[in-house]
Design a protein around this motif. Structure first.
Motif, PDB file in Angstrom:
ATOM      1  N   MET A   1       0.848  -1.202   0.000  1.00 61.18           N
ATOM      2  CA  MET A   1       0.000   0.000   0.000  1.00 61.18           C
ATOM      3  C   MET A   1       0.878   1.245   0.000  1.00 61.18           C
ATOM      4  O   MET A   1       1.737   1.412   0.860  1.00 61.18           O
ATOM      5  CB  MET A   1      -0.899  -0.024   1.238  1.00 61.18           C
ATOM      6  N   VAL A   2       0.717   2.084  -0.997  1.00 62.90           N
ATOM      7  CA  VAL A   2       1.485   3.322  -1.065  1.00 62.90           C
ATOM      8  C   VAL A   2       0.818   4.373  -0.198  1.00 62.90           C
ATOM      9  O   VAL A   2      -0.391   4.567  -0.256  1.00 62.90           O
ATOM     10  CB  VAL A   2       1.560   3.834  -2.518  1.00 62.90           C
ATOM     11  N   GLU A   3       1.601   5.037   0.636  1.00 57.00           N
ATOM     12  CA  GLU A   3       1.067   6.083   1.490  1.00 57.00           C
ATOM     13  C   GLU A   3       1.768   7.395   1.198  1.00 57.00           C
ATOM     14  O   GLU A   3       2.950   7.407   0.828  1.00 57.00           O
ATOM     15  CB  GLU A   3       1.264   5.708   2.964  1.00 57.00           C
ATOM     16  N   PRO A   4       1.056   8.520   1.388  1.00 55.55           N
ATOM     17  CA  PRO A   4       1.704   9.803   1.175  1.00 55.55           C
ATOM     18  C   PRO A   4       2.703  10.075   2.286  1.00 55.55           C
ATOM     19  O   PRO A   4       2.584   9.551   3.396  1.00 55.55           O
ATOM     20  CB  PRO A   4       0.549  10.796   1.228  1.00 55.55           C
ATOM     21  N   ALA A   5       3.693  10.918   1.995  1.00 58.79           N
ATOM     22  CA  ALA A   5       4.642  11.319   3.022  1.00 58.79           C
ATOM     23  C   ALA A   5       3.955  12.261   3.992  1.00 58.79           C
ATOM     24  O   ALA A   5       3.231  13.160   3.600  1.00 58.79           O
ATOM     25  CB  ALA A   5       5.840  11.997   2.372  1.00 58.79           C
ATOM     26  N   THR A   6       4.174  12.033   5.275  1.00 55.12           N
ATOM     27  CA  THR A   6       3.580  12.901   6.295  1.00 55.12           C
ATOM     28  C   THR A   6       4.632  13.639   7.099  1.00 55.12           C
ATOM     29  O   THR A   6       4.312  14.394   8.009  1.00 55.12           O
ATOM     30  CB  THR A   6       2.714  12.073   7.266  1.00 55.12           C
ATOM     31  N   ASP A   7       5.884  13.430   6.733  1.00 56.49           N
ATOM     32  CA  ASP A   7       6.975  14.017   7.514  1.00 56.49           C
ATOM     33  C   ASP A   7       7.684  15.133   6.777  1.00 56.49           C
ATOM     34  O   ASP A   7       8.818  15.468   7.074  1.00 56.49           O
ATOM     35  CB  ASP A   7       7.998  12.931   7.870  1.00 56.49           C
ATOM     36  N   THR A   8       7.011  15.747   5.817  1.00 54.72           N
ATOM     37  CA  THR A   8       7.701  16.750   5.007  1.00 54.72           C
ATOM     38  C   THR A   8       8.004  18.024   5.777  1.00 54.72           C
ATOM     39  O   THR A   8       8.892  18.776   5.406  1.00 54.72           O
ATOM     40  CB  THR A   8       6.871  17.115   3.764  1.00 54.72           C
ATOM     41  N   ILE A   9       7.276  18.296   6.844  1.00 51.73           N
ATOM     42  CA  ILE A   9       7.549  19.493   7.626  1.00 51.73           C
ATOM     43  C   ILE A   9       8.965  19.437   8.196  1.00 51.73           C
ATOM     44  O   ILE A   9       9.630  20.449   8.370  1.00 51.73           O
ATOM     45  CB  ILE A   9       6.517  19.659   8.767  1.00 51.73           C
ATOM     46  N   ALA A  10       9.420  18.219   8.471  1.00 52.52           N
ATOM     47  CA  ALA A  10      10.754  18.061   9.032  1.00 52.52           C
ATOM     48  C   ALA A  10      11.824  17.905   7.966  1.00 52.52           C
ATOM     49  O   ALA A  10      12.990  17.709   8.269  1.00 52.52           O
ATOM     50  CB  ALA A  10      10.772  16.834   9.957  1.00 52.52           C
ATOM     51  N   ALA A  11      11.421  17.998   6.696  1.00 46.44           N
ATOM     52  CA  ALA A  11      12.383  17.810   5.611  1.00 46.44           C
ATOM     53  C   ALA A  11      13.447  18.901   5.644  1.00 46.44           C
ATOM     54  O   ALA A  11      13.215  20.031   6.042  1.00 46.44           O
ATOM     55  CB  ALA A  11      11.667  17.837   4.265  1.00 46.44           C
ATOM     56  N   ALA A 116       4.645  12.418  -2.218  1.00 44.68           N
ATOM     57  CA  ALA A 116       4.870  10.970  -2.253  1.00 44.68           C
ATOM     58  C   ALA A 116       6.192  10.623  -1.578  1.00 44.68           C
ATOM     59  O   ALA A 116       7.014  11.498  -1.290  1.00 44.68           O
ATOM     60  CB  ALA A 116       4.874  10.479  -3.703  1.00 44.68           C
ATOM     61  N   LYS A 117       6.375   9.325  -1.337  1.00 45.47           N
ATOM     62  CA  LYS A 117       7.640   8.827  -0.806  1.00 45.47           C
ATOM     63  C   LYS A 117       8.338   7.975  -1.861  1.00 45.47           C
ATOM     64  O   LYS A 117       7.678   7.241  -2.605  1.00 45.47           O
ATOM     65  CB  LYS A 117       7.391   7.960   0.427  1.00 45.47           C
ATOM     66  N   ASP A 118       9.661   8.054  -1.890  1.00 42.19           N
ATOM     67  CA  ASP A 118      10.409   7.143  -2.749  1.00 42.19           C
ATOM     68  C   ASP A 118      10.526   5.795  -2.040  1.00 42.19           C
ATOM     69  O   ASP A 118      10.089   5.642  -0.889  1.00 42.19           O
ATOM     70  CB  ASP A 118      11.761   7.743  -3.141  1.00 42.19           C
ATOM     71  N   PRO A 119      11.087   4.769  -2.702  1.00 38.94           N
ATOM     72  CA  PRO A 119      11.135   3.444  -2.067  1.00 38.94           C
ATOM     73  C   PRO A 119      11.875   3.398  -0.732  1.00 38.94           C
ATOM     74  O   PRO A 119      11.634   2.496   0.082  1.00 38.94           O
ATOM     75  CB  PRO A 119      11.837   2.588  -3.130  1.00 38.94           C
ATOM     76  N   SER A 120      12.761   4.365  -0.474  1.00 44.27           N
ATOM     77  CA  SER A 120      13.475   4.396   0.805  1.00 44.27           C
ATOM     78  C   SER A 120      12.652   5.041   1.915  1.00 44.27           C
ATOM     79  O   SER A 120      13.071   5.066   3.072  1.00 44.27           O
ATOM     80  CB  SER A 120      14.798   5.155   0.651  1.00 44.27           C
ATOM     81  N   GLY A 121      11.486   5.605   1.534  1.00 43.53           N
ATOM     82  CA  GLY A 121      10.655   6.273   2.519  1.00 43.53           C
ATOM     83  C   GLY A 121      10.874   7.764   2.604  1.00 43.53           C
ATOM     84  O   GLY A 121      10.234   8.444   3.419  1.00 43.53           O
TER      85      GLY A 121
END
Length: 365
Positions: A1-11, A116-121
């Motif tokens: 299951m592909v999930e959207p990235a939720t940690d972009t604020i910390a990018a 989105a997330k790449d395969p590494s997360g």
């Protein structure tokens, strides 16, 4: 299951590329809460928001973003009678943002597209990848089997002509989507649960002479090189067809890019497409297009432009004449669309007067 990235604020916040040379265009009918997820990547850039539907509705934009917002009243005020070329109650209205922008590059995204997330997360900075695509050359005249030879870790393979290794200027970067695929209504109906989970780490140049179905939800282009061709047609309210706006722009753009020796790339970056639209509503919008595309695509495959068409505007006007002459026989809608193509170019040149050609008409009375 592909999930959207939720940690972009910390990018990690890097120095944004082309900060003062790129506008982000977003068509919408709703509050733009989705921008919170994109904040680390979009906040340094200027946004052009094109509000569709009821102009009295208030669209809320999260604090901290630099933006200008246009509704239908603004479009009518700015373009006057020429506002007829801008679609209403359809995301095709986004092309008004292309017209009023003063930047060299445009990135456009839909408001149901998440990070989105790449395969590494890792969260994917789609805009950064588009900029890398658009700033590096394309290879439209000879296919490289290692795909984009200008990416780190790749090169031209044995047998690739040295005379073509300089490449061509890239006009368009076309990105893809994880989760909800960009399917037509019949495919949606027979595959209602299908989700795209395949992440393909590749960028390809679409060869000269090859058309493709362009999707406008994750798209970047060089406005100086190809902007006047990015007209999303007449769709939505009062029109017999919908959901062909981006594809129409893509077919016109590809023919003109081929003529002018420009490149079109597709592949990375991915976004996470969160929402499946209603297939029954889509079928109602698409059903004429499903029949018409069997005439439209051969038309574009056979279209040629004369040598004296040396600018995008001249190419587009010539294409409008051919649309009227050949596709006008398919349905009267195409006569109307051909006239709107001319109106679009006239409006573009009025708002972007530097070096603009004189007004033209497209021949058929």
């Amino acid at each position: 299951m592909v999930e959207p990235a939720t940690d972009t604020i910390a990018a990690t916040k890097l120095v944004p590329l082309l900060k003062d040379e790129l506008d982000i265009v977003i068509p919408t009918i709703r509050n733009l809460d989705f921008l919170e997820m994109w904040r680390p990547f979009f906040e340094p850039y200027h946004l052009i928001i094109v509000q569709d539907g009821d102009p009295s509705k208030i669209i809320k934009v999260p604090d901290g973003f630099d933006y200008e917002l246009y509704n239908r009243n603004d479009i009518n005020r700015i373009l006057g009678p020429k506002a007829s070329c801008i679609s209403f109650k359809d995301s095709a209205c986004r092309c008004f943002g292309y017209m009023v922008s003063k930047k060299k590059y445009i990135f456009t995204i839909d408001d149901d597209c998440f990070v989105a997330k790449d395969p590494s997360g890792k969260a994917i900075n789609a805009l950064e990848q588009h900029i890398k695509n658009i700033l590096s050359p394309s290879t439209p005249f000879f296919f490289n089997t290692l795909y984009d030879p200008y990416r780190e870790g790749a090169d031209f393979v044995r047998g690739y002509p040295f005379s073509l290794r300089e490449g061509a200027r890239t006009a368009v970067s076309h990105g893809l989507w994880l989760n909800i695929p960009d399917y037509d209504a019949p495919t949606q109906l027979v595959k209602p649960l299908e989700r795209n989970t395949r992440y393909v780490d590749a960028v390809l140049t679409i060869p000269k002479g090859t058309l493709f179905p362009m999707c406008g939800m994750n798209l970047c282009f060089d406005r100086d090189l190809i902007g006047p061709a990015m007209y999303f047609g007449l769709m939505g309210d009062g029109q017999p067809i919908g959901r062909y706006d981006d594809m129409w722009a893509g077919w016109c753009t590809k023919v003109i890019c081929d003529h002018l020796g420009l490149g079109v790339k597709t592949g990375l970056p991915y976004i996470y497409h969160s929402k499946a639209s209603n297939p029954f509503v889509n079928l109602k919008k698409e059903y004429k297009g499903i029949f018409w595309q069997e005439e439209i695509i051969p038309f574009f495959q056979a279209a040629t432009l004369p040598k004296d068409c040396t600018s995008v505007q001249k190419c587009y006007i010539e294409l409008s004449k051919q649309v009227k002459e050949k596709l006008g026989k398919v349905d009267p809608y195409f006569d109307k669309l051909a006239d709107a193509m001319v109106t679009w170019i006239e409006a573009w040149d009025e708002l972007n007067p530097a070096g603009a050609p004189a007004k033209v008409s497209n021949g058929k009375a």
